[in-house]
Design an enzyme around this catalytic site. Structure first.
Site, PDB file in Angstrom:
ATOM      1  N   ASP A  75       0.831  -1.218   0.000  1.00  0.00           N
ATOM      2  CA  ASP A  75       0.000   0.000   0.000  1.00  0.00           C
ATOM      3  C   ASP A  75       0.865   1.269   0.000  1.00  0.00           C
ATOM      4  O   ASP A  75       0.717   2.139   0.862  1.00  0.00           O
ATOM      5  CB  ASP A  75      -0.936   0.031   1.213  1.00  0.00           C
ATOM      6  CG  ASP A  75      -1.666  -1.272   1.437  1.00  0.00           C
ATOM      7  OD1 ASP A  75      -1.953  -1.955   0.439  1.00  0.00           O
ATOM      8  OD2 ASP A  75      -1.954  -1.605   2.596  1.00  0.00           O
ATOM      9  N   GLY A 154     -10.953  -8.340   7.632  1.00  0.00           N
ATOM     10  CA  GLY A 154     -12.259  -8.888   7.352  1.00  0.00           C
ATOM     11  C   GLY A 154     -13.408  -8.254   8.116  1.00  0.00           C
ATOM     12  O   GLY A 154     -14.554  -8.691   7.984  1.00  0.00           O
ATOM     13  N   ASN A 198     -16.698   0.700   4.972  1.00  0.00           N
ATOM     14  CA  ASN A 198     -15.528   0.416   5.803  1.00  0.00           C
ATOM     15  C   ASN A 198     -14.573   1.598   5.782  1.00  0.00           C
ATOM     16  O   ASN A 198     -14.103   2.006   4.714  1.00  0.00           O
ATOM     17  CB  ASN A 198     -14.823  -0.846   5.291  1.00  0.00           C
ATOM     18  CG  ASN A 198     -13.840  -1.416   6.293  1.00  0.00           C
ATOM     19  OD1 ASN A 198     -13.738  -0.945   7.427  1.00  0.00           O
ATOM     20  ND2 ASN A 198     -13.112  -2.447   5.885  1.00  0.00           N
ATOM     21  N   ILE A 200     -11.463   2.553   5.902  1.00  0.00           N
ATOM     22  CA  ILE A 200     -10.034   2.329   5.700  1.00  0.00           C
ATOM     23  C   ILE A 200      -9.667   2.816   4.296  1.00  0.00           C
ATOM     24  O   ILE A 200     -10.520   3.198   3.510  1.00  0.00           O
ATOM     25  CB  ILE A 200      -9.618   0.855   5.867  1.00  0.00           C
ATOM     26  CG1 ILE A 200     -10.232  -0.030   4.773  1.00  0.00           C
ATOM     27  CG2 ILE A 200      -9.981   0.343   7.247  1.00  0.00           C
ATOM     28  CD1 ILE A 200      -9.685  -1.457   4.777  1.00  0.00           C
ATOM     29  N   ASP A 201      -8.363   2.807   3.997  1.00  0.00           N
ATOM     30  CA  ASP A 201      -7.841   3.135   2.661  1.00  0.00           C
ATOM     31  C   ASP A 201      -8.189   4.564   2.245  1.00  0.00           C
ATOM     32  O   ASP A 201      -8.691   4.820   1.151  1.00  0.00           O
ATOM     33  CB  ASP A 201      -8.370   2.152   1.616  1.00  0.00           C
ATOM     34  CG  ASP A 201      -7.788   0.748   1.771  1.00  0.00           C
ATOM     35  OD1 ASP A 201      -6.990   0.539   2.696  1.00  0.00           O
ATOM     36  OD2 ASP A 201      -8.142  -0.133   0.974  1.00  0.00           O
ATOM     37  N   SER A 218     -13.468  -0.033   1.394  1.00  0.00           N
ATOM     38  CA  SER A 218     -13.002  -1.376   1.080  1.00  0.00           C
ATOM     39  C   SER A 218     -14.176  -2.333   1.245  1.00  0.00           C
ATOM     40  O   SER A 218     -14.767  -2.418   2.324  1.00  0.00           O
ATOM     41  CB  SER A 218     -11.862  -1.779   2.019  1.00  0.00           C
ATOM     42  OG  SER A 218     -11.486  -3.129   1.837  1.00  0.00           O
ATOM     43  N   PHE A 219     -14.540  -3.034   0.177  1.00  0.00           N
ATOM     44  CA  PHE A 219     -15.629  -4.001   0.182  1.00  0.00           C
ATOM     45  C   PHE A 219     -16.944  -3.336   0.636  1.00  0.00           C
ATOM     46  O   PHE A 219     -17.168  -2.169   0.349  1.00  0.00           O
ATOM     47  CB  PHE A 219     -15.266  -5.215   1.045  1.00  0.00           C
ATOM     48  CG  PHE A 219     -14.254  -6.122   0.368  1.00  0.00           C
ATOM     49  CD1 PHE A 219     -14.612  -7.379  -0.084  1.00  0.00           C
ATOM     50  CD2 PHE A 219     -12.943  -5.695   0.171  1.00  0.00           C
ATOM     51  CE1 PHE A 219     -13.690  -8.217  -0.709  1.00  0.00           C
ATOM     52  CE2 PHE A 219     -12.020  -6.527  -0.448  1.00  0.00           C
ATOM     53  CZ  PHE A 219     -12.403  -7.780  -0.888  1.00  0.00           C
ATOM     54  N   GLU A 256     -11.470  -1.618  -3.449  1.00  0.00           N
ATOM     55  CA  GLU A 256     -10.876  -0.859  -2.353  1.00  0.00           C
ATOM     56  C   GLU A 256      -9.785   0.061  -2.892  1.00  0.00           C
ATOM     57  O   GLU A 256      -9.588   0.201  -4.100  1.00  0.00           O
ATOM     58  CB  GLU A 256     -10.294  -1.802  -1.298  1.00  0.00           C
ATOM     59  CG  GLU A 256      -9.194  -2.721  -1.785  1.00  0.00           C
ATOM     60  CD  GLU A 256      -8.750  -3.715  -0.724  1.00  0.00           C
ATOM     61  OE1 GLU A 256      -9.378  -3.781   0.354  1.00  0.00           O
ATOM     62  OE2 GLU A 256      -7.764  -4.437  -0.975  1.00  0.00           O
ATOM     63  N   HIS A 327      -3.455  -1.409  -5.215  1.00  0.00           N
ATOM     64  CA  HIS A 327      -3.333  -0.350  -4.206  1.00  0.00           C
ATOM     65  C   HIS A 327      -2.330   0.715  -4.683  1.00  0.00           C
ATOM     66  O   HIS A 327      -1.200   0.783  -4.236  1.00  0.00           O
ATOM     67  CB  HIS A 327      -2.922  -0.885  -2.845  1.00  0.00           C
ATOM     68  CG  HIS A 327      -3.376   0.024  -1.742  1.00  0.00           C
ATOM     69  ND1 HIS A 327      -4.281  -0.353  -0.779  1.00  0.00           N
ATOM     70  CD2 HIS A 327      -3.096   1.331  -1.478  1.00  0.00           C
ATOM     71  CE1 HIS A 327      -4.524   0.658   0.038  1.00  0.00           C
ATOM     72  NE2 HIS A 327      -3.801   1.691  -0.378  1.00  0.00           N
TER      73      HIS A 327
END
Length: 380
Positions: A75, A154, A198, A200-201, A218-219, A256, A327
């Site tokens: 990443d 997850g 989510n 993140i990222d 993400s997802f 993501e 990423h």
């Protein structure tokens, strides 16, 4: 724009994770609150750092440095100040390396970019300690702003935290990290069972009027976009929206790692499809769409909205040198645009290695990441 396979040699590997935090002001008194249910009310936290319990990040080895043409990262993002490039990536306290030419890297071994992780992150994200995922950094209004992800694999009880500093500095001669970060709390948090996205990222982007935004996700329901205020926290009222999803016919929504880059009259949304973090079994690839407006809609080359599953693949593994890649981040350094990401090297048993390519643009304005342009770090 070409759908490109990877067929070059390069370098890099690491990991990822994120926090969550919140402060509420009452009767002129600043209180710090760190609960899963209320992180989204986070305020700028200059005062939150005073007296805050902070956990030292654990170094993997004895502090020091080593020089390599093949820094292992996951990443990756970059920043440049005073002729020094900083390569930051997932790891304990965030992994970092520095370079004057982006060819040879001085890796900070056992010296994290963030020497102490704010304690609120542990309260907000159960199971999180100091393994920070997917940082991003930007220079805005005279300061460097770093967002970082706290999560557990997850799950979508996660947080994107915020730090700031006035200056980036190379590692000192005695191996000391002299960068002083200020804890600015959380930008955004998600909670499993409550949110269908989510936190993140994260990726910072500045629009054509100078306003900051954050894209992340993400997802779950895919890639989110929200406008920030001048403190780099969510502007009120919030108008968070989904700008990209992945349609696969299954329960997963494997998308993501968004990154928005402005070129010409367009904003380009780069995202990663499918699965990372499985070594030689990874299926990561990079797709893109573009929009005249920062808040979309982002359309692929066939005119399909990315929010409806659109996206044109521009980079993926060739099954000879790289099994998969994703990423990414895109920058304008000196006189050229560059693309970086991590790729899973077949020759190195699926290890995640740094990829850098110049970006050229087709006549109709799409990014071209042709294989012949990939930088082979070890040979330069």
């Amino acid at each position: 724009m070409k759908h490109t396979n990877l067929n070059s040699r390069t370098s890099a590997q690491s990991g990822k994770m994120e926090p969550r935090h919140k402060a509420i002001r009452k009767a002129g008194t600043l209180l710090r609150k760190v609960s899963l249910a209320c992180c989204w009310l986070s305020l700028p936290a200059a005062a939150q750092q005073e007296g805050a319990d902070r956990t030292p990040a654990r170094g993997a080895r004895t502090p020091g440095t080593f020089t390599t043409a093949e820094p292992m990262v996951h990443d990756p993002v970059m920043a440049e100040q005073g002729g020094t490039y900083y390569l930051m990536s997932t790891g304990r306290g965030i992994q970092v390396a520095e370079s004057s030419d982006r060819k040879t890297w001085r890796v900070w071994r056992g010296v994290p970019l963030v020497t102490t992780v704010p304690a609120w992150t542990h309260d907000s994200v159960p199971g999180f300690r100091d393994h920070i995922w997917a940082p991003d950094i930007i220079r805005y209004r005279g300061r460097w702003w770093l967002n970082y992800s706290c999560s557990t694999f997850g799950k979508n009880t996660s947080a994107i935290g915020l730090l700031s500093t006035d200056s980036l500095r190379p590692l000192s001669a005695d191996g000391t990290n002299t960068i002083r970060w200020r804890d600015e709390g959380a930008i955004v948090c998600s909670k499993g069972g409550r949110d269908n996205w989510n936190a993140i990222d994260g990726n910072f982007v500045i629009d054509d009027r100078g306003n900051p935004w954050l894209t992340f996700g993400s997802f779950w329901d895919g890639i989110q976009l929200v406008r920030l205020d001048s403190t780099m926290h969510i502007a009120r009222p919030s108008n968070q929206r989904t700008i990209a999803r992945r349609r696969t016919g299954g329960r997963d929504n494997p998308i993501e790692a968004p990154f928005i880059f402005r070129h010409g009259d367009y904003y380009y949304l780069f995202i990663s499809w499918d699965y990372c973090c499985r070594g030689s079994q990874s299926t990561y690839k990079v797709a893109v769409g573009r929009s005249h407006k920062i808040d979309g809609p982002y359309l692929d080359r066939n005119g399909k909205d990315m929010a409806e599953g659109g996206g044109t693949v521009v980079l993926e593994g060739d099954k000879k040198v790289f099994e998969a890649a994703g990423h990414c981040a895109v920058y304008h350094f000196a006189d050229r645009d560059i693309f970086i990401c991590h790729g899973y090297s077949i020759n190195r048993g699926g290890a995640s290695v740094l990829i850098e390519r110049p970006v050229t643009w087709t006549q109709d304005g799409w990014p071209d990441l042709s294989p012949g342009q990939t930088r082979t770090l070890a040979s330069q």
